[in-house]
Design an enzyme around this catalytic site. Sequence first.
Site, mmCIF file in Angstrom:
data_model
loop_
_atom_site.group_PDB
_atom_site.id
_atom_site.type_symbol
_atom_site.label_atom_id
_atom_site.label_comp_id
_atom_site.label_asym_id
_atom_site.label_seq_id
_atom_site.Cartn_x
_atom_site.Cartn_y
_atom_site.Cartn_z
ATOM 1 N N ASN A 9 49.814 -5.429 -24.485
ATOM 2 C CA ASN A 9 48.550 -6.171 -24.418
ATOM 3 C C ASN A 9 48.023 -6.273 -25.851
ATOM 4 O O ASN A 9 47.431 -5.339 -26.371
ATOM 5 C CB ASN A 9 47.560 -5.408 -23.517
ATOM 6 N N TRP A 10 48.267 -7.430 -26.451
ATOM 7 C CA TRP A 10 47.898 -7.600 -27.858
ATOM 8 C C TRP A 10 46.394 -7.798 -28.064
ATOM 9 O O TRP A 10 45.918 -7.828 -29.194
ATOM 10 C CB TRP A 10 48.650 -8.793 -28.459
ATOM 11 N N LYS A 11 45.687 -8.010 -26.990
ATOM 12 C CA LYS A 11 44.231 -8.276 -27.075
ATOM 13 C C LYS A 11 43.985 -9.417 -28.069
ATOM 14 O O LYS A 11 44.845 -10.292 -28.213
ATOM 15 C CB LYS A 11 43.475 -6.991 -27.429
ATOM 16 N N HIS A 102 40.739 -6.457 -16.706
ATOM 17 C CA HIS A 102 40.763 -5.417 -17.750
ATOM 18 C C HIS A 102 39.332 -4.895 -17.957
ATOM 19 O O HIS A 102 38.378 -5.664 -17.904
ATOM 20 C CB HIS A 102 41.328 -5.994 -19.055
ATOM 21 N N GLU A 104 37.720 -4.192 -20.503
ATOM 22 C CA GLU A 104 36.950 -4.853 -21.565
ATOM 23 C C GLU A 104 36.295 -6.124 -21.027
ATOM 24 O O GLU A 104 35.210 -6.508 -21.467
ATOM 25 C CB GLU A 104 37.868 -5.159 -22.760
ATOM 26 N N GLU A 178 43.787 2.389 -15.685
ATOM 27 C CA GLU A 178 43.368 2.533 -17.082
ATOM 28 C C GLU A 178 42.000 3.214 -17.135
ATOM 29 O O GLU A 178 40.963 2.535 -17.050
ATOM 30 C CB GLU A 178 43.264 1.150 -17.739
ATOM 31 N N GLY A 184 41.965 2.864 -26.202
ATOM 32 C CA GLY A 184 41.677 2.701 -27.630
ATOM 33 C C GLY A 184 41.022 3.909 -28.273
ATOM 34 O O GLY A 184 40.515 3.828 -29.390
ATOM 35 N N SER A 224 45.766 4.598 -24.488
ATOM 36 C CA SER A 224 46.303 5.383 -25.611
ATOM 37 C C SER A 224 47.745 5.839 -25.403
ATOM 38 O O SER A 224 48.116 6.933 -25.842
ATOM 39 C CB SER A 224 45.400 6.587 -25.915
ATOM 40 N N GLY A 245 48.104 -1.057 -25.438
ATOM 41 C CA GLY A 245 47.272 -1.852 -26.330
ATOM 42 C C GLY A 245 47.652 -1.596 -27.776
ATOM 43 O O GLY A 245 48.611 -2.168 -28.298
ATOM 44 N N GLY A 246 46.916 -0.692 -28.425
ATOM 45 C CA GLY A 246 47.086 -0.429 -29.857
ATOM 46 C C GLY A 246 48.532 -0.254 -30.300
ATOM 47 O O GLY A 246 48.981 -0.891 -31.261
HETATM 48 P P1 PGA Z 1 45.234 1.216 -25.762
HETATM 49 O O1 PGA Z 1 44.807 -0.025 -24.815
HETATM 50 O O2 PGA Z 1 46.708 1.441 -25.553
HETATM 51 O O3 PGA Z 1 44.914 0.749 -27.157
HETATM 52 O O4 PGA Z 1 44.433 2.370 -25.342
HETATM 53 C C1 PGA Z 1 45.292 -0.133 -23.513
HETATM 54 C C2 PGA Z 1 44.680 -1.329 -22.846
HETATM 55 O O5 PGA Z 1 43.514 -1.642 -23.108
HETATM 56 O O6 PGA Z 1 45.333 -2.013 -22.043
#
Ligand code: PGA
Length: 263
Positions: A9-11, A102, A104, A178, A184, A224, A245-246
Amino acid sequence: MRNPLVIANWKMNGSLVDNSKWFDDGLSYLNLYPISKNIDIVVAPSFVYLSQAQQYISHIAAYYNIFVGTQDISCAKAGAYTGEVSVEMVKDFGVRYVIVGHSERRTRLHEDDVLVAKKVQQVLSYGLCPVLCVGESIEERQLNQTKDIVSRQLSVVLKYCKDYQETDMLDNLVLAYEPIWAIGTGEVATPEQAQEVHCFLREQLAETISVETANKIRIIYGGSVKPNNAKELFMQPDIDGALVGGASLNADSFMQICALSEQ
Ligand code: PGA
């Protein structure tokens, strides 16, 4: 038998130049680790880079189970929805997996359970795989409300998708647990904490749909995930992969996580 699924997930990150480098690097790491066709790998860039991602992926799709995905989708089929992107549009670009709900988007963009459920419904209706994100905040965990929260988030979706329960279309559903406090932050859920919630979600699927379907639906963990913590998570019986994500912004880290998912 559920094939592992690992999603990048590159956001809201990336550029034409950076993405090209990621795919070039990614290809060499795919060969290096090596990654088999048993693993479903998904790269979910911003909508504007779908075409670029699809071009890269089409060259290696014969050797790996690698797909493009998106990070969101419209709940509407088509029409006067300025700025929205429909399932039919992304299907044109070979998209197979669509992240929905998600945290966010739920928290910052105020998406509620009903909107999320309508998006899942829309994705399923086109035969694609919705990746439904569920998870609790730190306050909710401290109040012992984790199961209530994820159960509510899942039940609204299952209610809206009741019609699909008669068919095998719900097999395409993917759940992503999640915990918001792990996204993050570098603070990952322990394998036991994650397993407990994954097992609970699978039980809910079994009760609401059927044991057979519950055993087919993949439940992946996000929050994470890194190469140094992925293995313990993947060893849990109900953790079928990861939403990353990250660490997915680095092709090496991401492919290491993919390789670990098969063990
Ligand atoms: P993260 O993000 O790996 O940076 O914690 C995961 C996500 O939001 O899908």
